[in-house]
Design a protein around this motif. Sequence first.
Motif, PDB file in Angstrom:
ATOM      1  N   GLY A 331       0.667  -1.328   0.193  1.00 43.01           N
ATOM      2  CA  GLY A 331      -0.128   0.032   0.010  1.00 43.01           C
ATOM      3  C   GLY A 331       0.848   1.327   0.012  1.00 43.01           C
ATOM      4  N   TYR A 332       0.060   2.391   0.581  1.00 45.14           N
ATOM      5  CA  TYR A 332       0.830   3.711   0.397  1.00 45.14           C
ATOM      6  C   TYR A 332       1.649   3.744   1.756  1.00 45.14           C
ATOM      7  CZ  TYR A 332       1.510   8.579   0.045  1.00 45.14           C
ATOM      8  OH  TYR A 332       2.210   9.916  -0.101  1.00 45.14           O
ATOM      9  N   CYS A 333       3.067   4.149   1.530  1.00 46.33           N
ATOM     10  CA  CYS A 333       3.966   4.228   2.594  1.00 46.33           C
ATOM     11  C   CYS A 333       4.602   5.499   2.425  1.00 46.33           C
ATOM     12  CB  CYS A 333       5.006   2.831   2.371  1.00 46.33           C
ATOM     13  SG  CYS A 333       4.153   1.378   2.894  1.00 46.33           S
ATOM     14  N   GLY A 364      -1.239   1.644   4.449  1.00 40.20           N
ATOM     15  CA  GLY A 364       0.208   1.050   3.948  1.00 40.20           C
ATOM     16  C   GLY A 364       0.839   0.204   5.103  1.00 40.20           C
TER      17      GLY A 364
END
Length: 406
Positions: A331-333, A364
């Motif tokens: 995911g978004y990190c 994320g």
Amino acid sequence: MADHFDIVIVGNSAAGLQALRVLRKHDRARSILLVDREDRPAYSRVLTPYFIGGKTERENLFIVDQAFYRELGITTRFGRTATSLDVDGHTLTLDDGAEISFGQLLLAVGSEARPLAVQSGRVSVLRHLDDADRLARFLPGARAIAALGAGLVSLPLLSHAPAETEKHLIVGSNRIFSRLLDAESAQFLEERFVAAGLQLHKRDDIAELRDDGRLALTLNSGKNLTVDLLIVGKGVQPNTDLARRAGLAVGDGIRVDACCRAGHPHIYAAGDCAEGADFVTGEPTVQGNWLTAVEQGEVAALNMLGRDCRYEGSLKNNISEIFGTDLAVVGYCGDDAPAARVFCDGANGRYRKLFLDGQKRLLGAVLVGESNDAGVYYHLIKSRAPLPEAAHLSGTNRYAGLVRDW
């Protein structure tokens, strides 16, 4: 006269392979042609660093064999490249001059590694099996190797080199995995990799390269390195030329909608060549991972069958083992996530960071030292549900150490 197939798939990796499986699961009657530039069955690019480093045999790279295509009733034209596409005429031309007419077309043509403009047998990218074969010949006898670019090609390759080999990583930015991780997570990994013997050259690049039997590298910083092999891992470029010349919409990749259609009712794109919505941000992106390619290949196949399937969007989903450390990024990190929670057990080398939105839903996760539960985090992100307390723990549910919220 052109040969006709109900469905033509160009590309024989994750997206194309999944599309074949889904199509044949639901329909055994339609004629299907698979075209691919490589003259071999599908194989796993993820495993090529293990083969190059002598950790697995070449035959273990193959996901299927030739019998797989025969049993599914698939016509194959391996070793052939699609050179032109007539969208209105539903015709594809191959590099041997063959013309193929189709009812529906899936472009799963992947991407190519960005090369370095240097002529040397000791400089190589890693994208195809031929690249892996070449690197496997050089790596075992190399006294010193360098890699340019700190992504998921360079670092696994360096980590699978023999323990006694001198290893250099040249990074133009201020950290490794700059497009994948936040700064704190990258720093945690850098410390582990340096402790394992990696020599890291950040904010640097190659100013001059000479091949005198060994490679003499002069860096912008003034450092001089002598190595036997240079691995170029400066990212990839989606294969969009065929689509662009045919008049399909192209950005970073071939633009697709939620059905994986490429701006035409009978033409689809999936995998590393396709630019679709990111699940978290909604922004168009080329995600470039195996799971996204599989998901998009399945969505495209179901829509080809008239099932009106929609894709919610792609997520980063990268899992690797580097210098003996398990790593998963889901995911978004990014550094700008609204909130994050960090769990660190330095004694055991475990670290995980969870990235949250303003409603405390998971965006994320970075998992270091243990990544068996990466799939759990993937589904938590996709569910958009508030993060349950159990997900704060490690895969063992007995996580000790430092915990921080901000």
